[in-house]
Write a protein that holds these residues in place. Structure first.
Motif, PDB file in Angstrom:
ATOM      1  N   ARG A 260     -43.219 -12.775   5.879  1.00 31.60           N
ATOM      2  CA  ARG A 260     -42.896 -12.903   4.461  1.00 31.60           C
ATOM      3  C   ARG A 260     -41.869 -11.812   4.129  1.00 31.60           C
ATOM      4  O   ARG A 260     -42.138 -10.626   4.342  1.00 31.60           O
ATOM      5  N   VAL A 261     -40.695 -12.233   3.666  1.00 33.89           N
ATOM      6  CA  VAL A 261     -39.647 -11.260   3.333  1.00 33.89           C
ATOM      7  C   VAL A 261     -39.431 -11.267   1.826  1.00 33.89           C
ATOM      8  O   VAL A 261     -39.164 -12.318   1.233  1.00 33.89           O
ATOM      9  N   LYS A 262     -39.565 -10.084   1.222  1.00 35.03           N
ATOM     10  CA  LYS A 262     -39.277  -9.937  -0.207  1.00 35.03           C
ATOM     11  C   LYS A 262     -38.090  -9.001  -0.356  1.00 35.03           C
ATOM     12  O   LYS A 262     -38.003  -7.985   0.346  1.00 35.03           O
ATOM     13  N   VAL A 263     -37.194  -9.344  -1.284  1.00 35.74           N
ATOM     14  CA  VAL A 263     -36.061  -8.454  -1.552  1.00 35.74           C
ATOM     15  C   VAL A 263     -36.408  -7.616  -2.772  1.00 35.74           C
ATOM     16  O   VAL A 263     -36.746  -8.151  -3.836  1.00 35.74           O
ATOM     17  N   ASP A 264     -36.333  -6.303  -2.606  1.00 28.84           N
ATOM     18  CA  ASP A 264     -36.668  -5.402  -3.711  1.00 28.84           C
ATOM     19  C   ASP A 264     -35.462  -5.253  -4.637  1.00 28.84           C
ATOM     20  O   ASP A 264     -34.381  -4.871  -4.189  1.00 28.84           O
ATOM     21  N   ILE A 265     -35.636  -5.578  -5.901  1.00 31.52           N
ATOM     22  CA  ILE A 265     -34.541  -5.360  -6.860  1.00 31.52           C
ATOM     23  C   ILE A 265     -34.978  -4.384  -7.955  1.00 31.52           C
ATOM     24  O   ILE A 265     -34.390  -4.335  -9.030  1.00 31.52           O
ATOM     25  N   GLU A 266     -36.008  -3.596  -7.667  1.00 33.47           N
ATOM     26  CA  GLU A 266     -36.508  -2.665  -8.678  1.00 33.47           C
ATOM     27  C   GLU A 266     -36.645  -1.234  -8.189  1.00 33.47           C
ATOM     28  O   GLU A 266     -36.512  -0.292  -8.972  1.00 33.47           O
ATOM     29  N   GLY A 267     -36.932  -1.061  -6.917  1.00 33.26           N
ATOM     30  CA  GLY A 267     -37.255   0.271  -6.416  1.00 33.26           C
ATOM     31  C   GLY A 267     -36.116   1.266  -6.553  1.00 33.26           C
ATOM     32  O   GLY A 267     -34.961   0.936  -6.257  1.00 33.26           O
ATOM     33  N   ALA A 268     -36.421   2.470  -7.011  1.00 37.14           N
ATOM     34  CA  ALA A 268     -35.396   3.499  -7.174  1.00 37.14           C
ATOM     35  C   ALA A 268     -34.760   3.855  -5.836  1.00 37.14           C
ATOM     36  O   ALA A 268     -33.566   4.138  -5.758  1.00 37.14           O
ATOM     37  N   ASN A 269     -35.545   3.813  -4.770  1.00 40.72           N
ATOM     38  CA  ASN A 269     -35.033   4.179  -3.445  1.00 40.72           C
ATOM     39  C   ASN A 269     -34.970   2.999  -2.484  1.00 40.72           C
ATOM     40  O   ASN A 269     -34.679   3.184  -1.310  1.00 40.72           O
ATOM     41  N   THR A 274     -35.024  -5.351   2.301  1.00 43.33           N
ATOM     42  CA  THR A 274     -35.791  -6.548   2.667  1.00 43.33           C
ATOM     43  C   THR A 274     -37.136  -6.064   3.207  1.00 43.33           C
ATOM     44  O   THR A 274     -37.206  -5.492   4.298  1.00 43.33           O
ATOM     45  N   VAL A 275     -38.160  -6.277   2.416  1.00 40.53           N
ATOM     46  CA  VAL A 275     -39.497  -5.792   2.774  1.00 40.53           C
ATOM     47  C   VAL A 275     -40.185  -6.905   3.559  1.00 40.53           C
ATOM     48  O   VAL A 275     -40.459  -7.983   3.031  1.00 40.53           O
ATOM     49  N   CYS A 276     -40.429  -6.651   4.843  1.00 43.54           N
ATOM     50  CA  CYS A 276     -40.915  -7.703   5.746  1.00 43.54           C
ATOM     51  C   CYS A 276     -42.384  -7.471   6.072  1.00 43.54           C
ATOM     52  O   CYS A 276     -42.752  -6.409   6.584  1.00 43.54           O
ATOM     53  N   ASP A 277     -43.180  -8.471   5.790  1.00 45.71           N
ATOM     54  CA  ASP A 277     -44.617  -8.383   6.045  1.00 45.71           C
ATOM     55  C   ASP A 277     -44.983  -9.253   7.247  1.00 45.71           C
ATOM     56  O   ASP A 277     -44.845 -10.481   7.203  1.00 45.71           O
ATOM     57  N   PHE A 278     -45.400  -8.599   8.317  1.00 44.94           N
ATOM     58  CA  PHE A 278     -45.827  -9.332   9.524  1.00 44.94           C
ATOM     59  C   PHE A 278     -47.319  -9.146   9.785  1.00 44.94           C
ATOM     60  O   PHE A 278     -47.816  -9.534  10.842  1.00 44.94           O
ATOM     61  N   ARG A 279     -48.021  -8.514   8.847  1.00 46.55           N
ATOM     62  CA  ARG A 279     -49.437  -8.219   9.108  1.00 46.55           C
ATOM     63  C   ARG A 279     -50.203  -9.507   9.412  1.00 46.55           C
ATOM     64  O   ARG A 279     -50.029 -10.507   8.709  1.00 46.55           O
ATOM     65  N   PRO A 280     -51.059  -9.496  10.409  1.00 39.64           N
ATOM     66  CA  PRO A 280     -51.840 -10.700  10.721  1.00 39.64           C
ATOM     67  C   PRO A 280     -52.679 -11.163   9.531  1.00 39.64           C
ATOM     68  O   PRO A 280     -52.959 -12.349   9.393  1.00 39.64           O
ATOM     69  N   CYS A 281     -53.058 -10.228   8.635  1.00 38.23           N
ATOM     70  CA  CYS A 281     -53.933 -10.585   7.520  1.00 38.23           C
ATOM     71  C   CYS A 281     -53.164 -11.049   6.280  1.00 38.23           C
ATOM     72  O   CYS A 281     -53.759 -11.341   5.250  1.00 38.23           O
TER      73      CYS A 281
END
Ligand code: BDR
Ligand code: CA
Length: 312
Positions: A260-269, A274-281
């Motif tokens: 699951r890839v989310k693009v951050d358009i809010e974070g100061a840093n 592209t925040v990539c979630d590969f966690r099995p859970c």
């Protein structure tokens, strides 16, 4: 063998030019068009470069359509330090003898998709402005898109800062629209493209092909190579955009992970990360991308050499 119908979206750009050189000689791809966006340089330059590359390398038959000249929200950012003032380093190509298509890029994409009997794969290798506008203005064409094989982002590294990659950094809002669109995405980000580099010896192999493609690559890579070797940890220059084309030609050379890839358009840093979630859970029903992580670099370089050889 049936060819894969594709439309490339480029901000030509040294590695965009190499991606075009690789794609245009392949008998596996049916290039329905090339759309152009601002990114590595201003739109007038990326358009001029694209027309020059398409023309010089013998593909006047491919329509080239002019797209967006600035990002959706962020101020324009171009990168002459990497790609030179022209966008093609010190390489010089003849003036193009072809003109841009009469339709703008977004309308060209919409009409080509609407009129196509088969689904088309989009291959954006620049900021995602054109593709985001297409998906926002004409969402019905999603059903005609096979998938989006894009260069951009990174699961574990950035190149503008620790977490942002150039194409996403330039237009994060556009990238968010694309990643949230529901269209299948193959993300060729920095995780794989920083492994897809050419050393100086590799560049000399391209030149030794003695073709106009080899000469062009060797000349265009000059300053680009020096910048990578002095500013990154690589022993060569990353040929990012050619990796998206390589995925289409040889997916079997590439290691991927669904996530699951989310693009951050809010974070100061992390604005543009592209925040990539590969966690099995994780909730796998929300997976939206196949993230490319590794490649057989020797095969990649051999492919570039063979592509240059084919321009005899
Ligand atoms: C991407 O940014 C540009 O410099 C390249 O053309 C590539 O698309 C790499 O971060
Ligand atoms: Ca690019």
């Amino acid at each position: 063998m049936k060819k894969i119908p594709v439309i490339m979206d480029v901000d030509t750009g040294i590695d965009d030019a190499v991606a075009l050189i690789l794609a245009m000689q392949s008998d596996k791809l049916d290039i329905k068009g090339v759309t152009v966006v601002a990114g590595n340089q201003t739109l007038d330059k990326t358009l001029h470069n694209t027309l020059s590359v398409v023309d010089y390398f013998g593909r006047k038959d491919i329509p080239v359509a002019k797209g967006c000249d600035s990002p959706l929200v962020r101020a324009q950012y171009v990168d002459p330090a990497t790609h030179g003032e022209s966008g093609l380093g010190t390489a010089k190509l003849p003036q193009p003898s072809i003109q841009p298509h009469h339709l703008d890029a977004v309308t060209f994409l919409k009409e080509t998709l609407e009129n196509s009997e088969e689904k088309i794969t989009l291959v954006p290798v620049g900021p995602l402005t054109n593709i985001a506008l297409l998906l926002t203005c004409y969402p019905h064409v999603k059903e005609k898109i096979e998938k989006i094989v894009m260069m951009g982002g990174g699961a574990f590294e950035g190149n503008m800062n620790a977490v942002e990659e150039f194409n996403i950094f330039v237009d994060p809002e556009a990238a968010k629209i694309v990643f949230d669109s529901g269209v299948d995405i193959v993300m060729c980000g920095l995780d794989i493209t920083m492994k897809s580099y050419t050393t100086w010896d590799d560049i000399m192999r391209l030149k030794a092909t003695g073709t106009k493609a080899g000469d062009f690559c060797a000349e265009a890579f000059g300053v680009y190579y020096n910048r990578y070797v002095s500013n990154s940890r690589l022993p060569g220059c990353a040929v990012h955009d050619a990796v998206a084309v390589t995925y289409l030609l040889h997916p079997e050379w590439i290691k991927t992970e669904k996530g699951r890839v989310k693009v951050d358009i809010e974070g100061a840093n992390s604005y543009g990360a592209t925040v990539c979630d590969f966690r099995p859970c994780r909730d796998k029903s929300k997976d939206n991308a196949l993230v490319c992580l590794d490649i057989d670099r020797d095969k990649f370089v051999d492919l570039l050499v063979r592509a240059c050889e084919s321009y005899k």
